[in-house]
Design a protein around this motif. Structure first.
Motif, mmCIF file in Angstrom:
data_model
loop_
_atom_site.group_PDB
_atom_site.id
_atom_site.type_symbol
_atom_site.label_atom_id
_atom_site.label_comp_id
_atom_site.label_asym_id
_atom_site.label_seq_id
_atom_site.Cartn_x
_atom_site.Cartn_y
_atom_site.Cartn_z
ATOM 1 N N GLN A 28 0.815 -1.340 -0.035
ATOM 2 C CA GLN A 28 -0.049 -0.048 0.123
ATOM 3 C C GLN A 28 0.953 1.174 -0.041
ATOM 4 O OE1 GLN A 28 -2.113 0.594 3.724
ATOM 5 N NE2 GLN A 28 -3.766 1.325 2.491
ATOM 6 N N ASP A 29 0.456 2.219 -0.969
ATOM 7 C CA ASP A 29 1.104 3.525 -0.758
ATOM 8 C C ASP A 29 0.982 4.264 0.599
ATOM 9 O OD1 ASP A 29 1.295 6.632 -1.116
ATOM 10 O OD2 ASP A 29 2.417 5.794 -2.870
ATOM 11 N N SER A 32 -0.751 8.207 -0.257
ATOM 12 C CA SER A 32 -2.107 7.911 -0.832
ATOM 13 C C SER A 32 -3.104 7.097 -0.454
ATOM 14 C CB SER A 32 -1.869 7.933 -2.212
ATOM 15 O OG SER A 32 -1.894 6.536 -2.553
ATOM 16 N N ASP A 34 -3.367 3.985 -1.691
ATOM 17 C CA ASP A 34 -3.740 3.283 -2.695
ATOM 18 C C ASP A 34 -3.057 1.848 -2.509
ATOM 19 O OD1 ASP A 34 -5.255 5.161 -3.994
ATOM 20 O OD2 ASP A 34 -3.242 5.808 -5.311
ATOM 21 N N LEU A 36 -1.242 -1.131 -4.100
ATOM 22 C CA LEU A 36 -0.479 -0.827 -5.106
ATOM 23 C C LEU A 36 -0.546 -2.501 -5.737
ATOM 24 C CD1 LEU A 36 2.517 1.270 -3.896
ATOM 25 C CD2 LEU A 36 0.257 1.890 -5.244
ATOM 26 N N ARG A 93 3.555 -0.922 3.818
ATOM 27 C CA ARG A 93 3.376 0.677 3.344
ATOM 28 C C ARG A 93 4.641 0.976 2.940
ATOM 29 N NH1 ARG A 93 -1.691 3.000 4.992
ATOM 30 N NH2 ARG A 93 -0.592 4.774 5.052
ATOM 31 N N ARG A 106 0.272 2.388 -12.203
ATOM 32 C CA ARG A 106 0.752 2.964 -10.913
ATOM 33 C C ARG A 106 0.228 1.865 -10.056
ATOM 34 N NH1 ARG A 106 2.937 5.446 -6.956
ATOM 35 N NH2 ARG A 106 1.677 6.133 -5.236
ATOM 36 N N THR A 107 -0.892 0.982 -10.104
ATOM 37 C CA THR A 107 -1.212 0.026 -9.294
ATOM 38 C C THR A 107 -1.606 -1.084 -10.104
ATOM 39 O OG1 THR A 107 -3.764 -0.101 -9.031
ATOM 40 C CG2 THR A 107 -2.255 1.609 -7.797
ATOM 41 N N LEU A 110 -5.406 -1.080 -11.373
ATOM 42 C CA LEU A 110 -5.836 -0.379 -12.512
ATOM 43 C C LEU A 110 -5.846 -1.364 -13.919
ATOM 44 C CD1 LEU A 110 -4.028 3.152 -11.953
ATOM 45 C CD2 LEU A 110 -6.580 2.607 -11.681
#
Length: 130
Positions: A28-29, A32, A34, A36, A93, A106-107, A110
């Motif tokens: 996880q970012d 943000s 997000d 990932l 993280r 980015r992930t 997506l």
């Protein structure tokens, strides 16, 4: 995979590994929030992740360790690692540099895309409580 004794025994005892000796690692970012990607770790990969500041996984397909970003330059720098209540998953993280997905996104979520789903709604305060 190589079994190592370098992982802190107290941490190793908390891990609930699958039949291949692996635990899921959700990445996880840290800024943000997000999600990932998902990777897999054995004890050695966990040890390397906890002690080097970079995320290391066990590749199930290549049957070798890989440190995110060594070939792509898209690195993951560890900010924290947590273990879930059952010990079968880690939340890592990171500070992500570049794309997390091998597709260049980015992930990884997506690139995979959303699935059709019926959206549920939580009851409004006081309603539906038993």
């Amino acid at each position: 995979m190589t079994t190592v004794t370098s992982l802190d025994p107290a941490i190793a005892a908390r891990l609930s590994r699958d039949e291949a000796g692996l635990v899921a690692a959700v990445v996880q970012d840290d800024v943000s929030g997000d999600v990932l990607m998902l990777g897999w770790m054995d004890d050695e990969a966990v040890h390397r992740t906890l002690t080097t500041g970079r995320v290391t996984f066990w590749s199930r397909s290549r049957r070798e360790y890989w440190r995110k970003g060594d070939s792509s330059g898209h690195t993951q720098h560890v900010r924290s690692v947590a273990i879930d209540c059952d010990g079968d998953a880690l939340l890592v993280r990171v500070q992500q540099v570049g794309a997390a997905c091998h597709t260049g996104e980015r992930t990884c979520f997506l690139a995979g895309g959303r699935l059709p789903v019926v959206v549920g709604e939580a009851p409004v305060d006081g309603e539906g409580a038993a």
